[in-house]
Design a protein around this motif. Structure first.
Motif, PDB file in Angstrom:
ATOM      1  N   SER A 103       0.825  -1.207   0.000  1.00  0.00           N
ATOM      2  CA  SER A 103       0.000   0.000   0.000  1.00  0.00           C
ATOM      3  C   SER A 103       0.856   1.253   0.000  1.00  0.00           C
ATOM      4  CB  SER A 103      -0.924  -0.006   1.228  1.00  0.00           C
ATOM      5  OG  SER A 103      -1.705   1.165   1.292  1.00  0.00           O
TER       6      SER A 103
ATOM      7  N   GLU B 194       0.816   4.051  -2.866  1.00  0.00           N
ATOM      8  CA  GLU B 194       0.424   5.411  -2.470  1.00  0.00           C
ATOM      9  C   GLU B 194       1.541   6.412  -2.747  1.00  0.00           C
ATOM     10  OE1 GLU B 194      -0.492   8.198   1.426  1.00  0.00           O
ATOM     11  OE2 GLU B 194      -0.619   6.029   1.675  1.00  0.00           O
TER      12      GLU B 194
ATOM     13  N   ARG C 145       1.323   9.744  -5.183  1.00  0.00           N
ATOM     14  CA  ARG C 145       1.581  11.109  -4.739  1.00  0.00           C
ATOM     15  C   ARG C 145       2.690  11.775  -5.555  1.00  0.00           C
ATOM     16  NH1 ARG C 145      -0.533  12.636   0.198  1.00  0.00           N
ATOM     17  NH2 ARG C 145      -1.718  11.034   1.305  1.00  0.00           N
TER      18      ARG C 145
ATOM     19  N   LEU D  90      -6.506   2.164  -1.371  1.00  0.00           N
ATOM     20  CA  LEU D  90      -5.876   2.401  -2.666  1.00  0.00           C
ATOM     21  C   LEU D  90      -6.919   2.735  -3.733  1.00  0.00           C
ATOM     22  CD1 LEU D  90      -3.175  -0.435  -2.631  1.00  0.00           C
ATOM     23  CD2 LEU D  90      -2.837   2.011  -2.237  1.00  0.00           C
TER      24      LEU D  90
ATOM     25  N   MET E 135      -7.914   6.410  -4.205  1.00  0.00           N
ATOM     26  CA  MET E 135      -6.974   7.386  -4.767  1.00  0.00           C
ATOM     27  C   MET E 135      -7.285   7.603  -6.243  1.00  0.00           C
ATOM     28  SD  MET E 135      -3.456   6.180  -2.876  1.00  0.00           S
ATOM     29  CE  MET E 135      -3.437   6.032  -1.087  1.00  0.00           C
TER      30      MET E 135
ATOM     31  N   CYS F  35       3.927   8.008   2.418  1.00  0.00           N
ATOM     32  CA  CYS F  35       2.615   7.338   2.313  1.00  0.00           C
ATOM     33  C   CYS F  35       1.840   7.561   3.609  1.00  0.00           C
ATOM     34  CB  CYS F  35       2.771   5.848   1.995  1.00  0.00           C
ATOM     35  SG  CYS F  35       3.804   4.925   3.172  1.00  0.00           S
TER      36      CYS F  35
ATOM     37  N   THR G 154      -1.218   8.336   4.324  1.00  0.00           N
ATOM     38  CA  THR G 154      -2.548   7.724   4.475  1.00  0.00           C
ATOM     39  C   THR G 154      -2.411   6.263   4.870  1.00  0.00           C
ATOM     40  OG1 THR G 154      -3.403   9.217   2.776  1.00  0.00           O
ATOM     41  CG2 THR G 154      -4.771   7.324   3.361  1.00  0.00           C
ATOM     42  N   THR G 155      -1.500   5.553   4.245  1.00  0.00           N
ATOM     43  CA  THR G 155      -1.231   4.166   4.631  1.00  0.00           C
ATOM     44  C   THR G 155      -0.780   4.100   6.079  1.00  0.00           C
ATOM     45  OG1 THR G 155      -0.672   3.436   2.390  1.00  0.00           O
ATOM     46  CG2 THR G 155       0.278   2.183   4.221  1.00  0.00           C
TER      47      THR G 155
END
Length: 334
Positions: free
Chosen positions: A70, A74, A78, A110, A113, A318, A320-321
């Motif tokens: 992930s 991610e 980004r 995921l 996004m 990352c 958010t992960t």
């Protein structure tokens, strides 16, 4: 009646032109910023044909991407916000695709996004019109001890040859854009990785690699169809020399990028990613970092509050992960 017919024709023309404009909008970088839901109706070919995709592969049957996968996806999403980020999953089928949003935290994360696409990996389709199809129809996966890696080695070659773009392993954390279009990543002097590479569609080097994949196939030797393949093919066209400092090498319009670009921590020292550093490195000469998950036999993971180098990378590239899969998971477990 004539007036009514003319109005109908005008309406039809309007809808036709609108459809064309919508298709054109798919090619623009702003597409990802304002059409978050329509992507679920696109096919892999439609997305890949947008060009310059970043491609990840999952060739096991697992459906829940672990945090490192992930994070890799991610971070790419980004860093490359104007490019499609595609995760192909062997365990995914067209029937299960719509059910997973609510079933698995990482899959849902995921999928939300805007420029991330998750598709089933259908190898027979991927290998069509490549030298790999005949090999695939003859090989017996159950008799191949390294099948997960071999099938991944083959799939990445076919996808990059057909559509172009960048392939990345699912343990690669992106930290800044790669400026090269045709490149291989040196793992060390005179030795190429196949964990990350990029080429335009239909590049001769990738076609030659696929032919050599079949000609020199030996599934018993780990890496024979992977980094050893890339290295021996590069040696046929380039006189490889040792790297000095942080210079890159170039041969026949292919950039052979310095080990510092992706492997500033070499594989014998892979565990350092999961250690606490007195002073964290800045990785100023790197485009991405390979975390050597293949070496991680003890399954070291990122733990919230551990202050390890890997945790700092998660927070930076990352977030958010890190928040959803690391911090929140520990709160739920507690």
């Amino acid at each position: 009646k004539a007036r009514m017919l003319k109005k109908i024709q005008i309406c039809l023309c309007f809808f036709f032109v609108s459809g064309i404009l919508y298709e054109i909008s798919l090619l623009s970088s702003c597409f990802f910023s304002y059409v978050p839901m329509s992507k679920h109706f696109l096919t892999p070919e439609q997305v890949l044909n947008l060009g310059k995709s970043i491609i990840f592969l999952e060739t096991t049957d697992r459906l829940e991407p672990p945090p490192l996968v992930s994070c890799s996806v991610e971070s790419a999403a980004r860093i490359y916000q104007d490019r499609p980020i595609i995760l192909f999953m062997k365990g995914l089928t067209n029937d299960t695709a719509l059910d997973l949003n609510s079933s698995y935290a990482a899959f849902s994360l995921l999928s939300s996004m805007k420029n991330v696409f998750i598709f089933p990996l259908q190898m027979e389709t991927v290998f069509q019109e490549t030298p790999l199809l005949q090999w695939y129809n003859q090989v017996v996966p159950e008799q191949e001890k390294n099948w997960v890696h071999i099938s991944s080695d083959a799939s990445r070659l076919a996808l990059i040859w057909k559509y172009g773009g960048i392939y990345m392993d699912t343990d690669v954390i992106s930290i800044r854009p790669i400026p090269e279009e045709s490149f291989l990543a040196a793992q060390k002097s005179r030795f190429s990785s196949n964990g990350i590479f990029g080429f335009p569609a239909h590049h001769k080097f990738i076609w030659d690699c696929m032919e050599n994949f079949v000609l020199k196939y030996n599934g018993k030797i780990w890496g024979n169809q992977g980094p050893f393949l890339m290295t021996r093919m590069l040696k046929t066209i380039c006189n490889l020399t040792d790297f000095k400092g942080t210079e890159d090498h170039s041969c026949q319009n292919i950039s052979f990028l310095n080990p510092q670009r992706f492997y500033p921590i070499p594989y014998p020292a892979w565990g350092r990613y999961y250690e606490v550093w007195d002073k964290s490195p800045n990785f100023n000469h790197s485009y991405a970092l390979h975390l050597w998950n293949f070496m991680n036999h003890n399954r070291k993971v990122v733990v919230a509050g551990s202050n390890t180098l890997a945790e700092k990378l998660y927070k930076a590239y990352c977030p958010t992960t890190y928040e959803d899969l690391i911090q929140n998971a520990e709160v739920r477990d507690f």
